[in-house]
Enzyme design. Structure first.
Site, PDB file in Angstrom:
ATOM      1  N   GLY A  27       0.803  -1.218   0.000  1.00 58.20           N
ATOM      2  CA  GLY A  27       0.000   0.000   0.000  1.00 58.20           C
ATOM      3  C   GLY A  27       0.833   1.264   0.000  1.00 58.20           C
ATOM      4  O   GLY A  27       0.481   2.256  -0.648  1.00 58.20           O
ATOM      5  N   ASP A  28       1.952   1.239   0.709  1.00 58.45           N
ATOM      6  CA  ASP A  28       2.865   2.375   0.725  1.00 58.45           C
ATOM      7  C   ASP A  28       3.326   2.708  -0.687  1.00 58.45           C
ATOM      8  O   ASP A  28       3.322   3.868  -1.103  1.00 58.45           O
ATOM      9  CB  ASP A  28       4.058   2.055   1.634  1.00 58.45           C
ATOM     10  CG  ASP A  28       5.117   3.138   1.631  1.00 58.45           C
ATOM     11  OD1 ASP A  28       4.792   4.281   2.003  1.00 58.45           O
ATOM     12  OD2 ASP A  28       6.265   2.845   1.255  1.00 58.45           O
ATOM     13  N   CYS A  29       3.697   1.696  -1.422  1.00 60.04           N
ATOM     14  CA  CYS A  29       4.179   1.886  -2.791  1.00 60.04           C
ATOM     15  C   CYS A  29       3.057   2.370  -3.714  1.00 60.04           C
ATOM     16  O   CYS A  29       3.240   3.313  -4.480  1.00 60.04           O
ATOM     17  CB  CYS A  29       4.761   0.576  -3.305  1.00 60.04           C
ATOM     18  SG  CYS A  29       5.393   0.676  -4.976  1.00 60.04           S
TER      19      CYS A  29
END
Length: 133
Positions: free
Chosen positions: A26-28
């Site tokens: 999700g960060d990416c």
């Protein structure tokens, strides 16, 4: 034609993955979304793009975005958020408090989960609501 990114796990398998792994993905996904939107919406040079993107990707901002949309989430999405928030993480960044970091992790877990389960329409709906409204 082969897909650029091919997720080979089904939803049941994705449910068994650690929420921290959802957050890792999700960060990416979230950062790529922010960077793409800034490129589309501005004419900033790379350094200024980076400075602007930090406003959206820092933990405090992600925690605030999650609070903004929480009541509009489905029960399943709230469960994903809860699992992400409660995941045992031994890393804490220097520049934010524990509560913001946990809620940011929960936000990233939700984004990663929606991406991995190919719920693209819902993912786009959430990203559009939290960032540029």
């Amino acid at each position: 034609m082969k897909e650029f990114i091919n997720i080979e796990k089904n939803e049941a398998e994705i449910n068994m993955i650690s929420p921290l792994t959802w957050a890792y993905v999700g960060d990416c996904v979230y950062e790529l979304y922010i960077r793409t939107e800034l490129v589309n919406r501005t004419n900033l040079k790379p350094h200024k793009l980076h400075i602007e993107s930090i406003k959206y990707v820092k933990a405090q901002a992600q925690a605030k975005f999650l609070q903004k949309i929480y009541e509009d989430l489905t029960q399943e999405e709230k469960d994903i958020v809860r699992r992400g928030r409660n995941a045992e993480n031994h890393h804490l960044p220097k520049n934010c408090n524990v509560q913001d970091y946990r809620y940011a992790t929960a936000f990233e877990a939700l984004i990663g989960y929606l991406y991995l389960t190919k719920k693209e329409e819902r993912l786009c709906d959430i990203l559009e609501k939290v960032v540029f409204e």
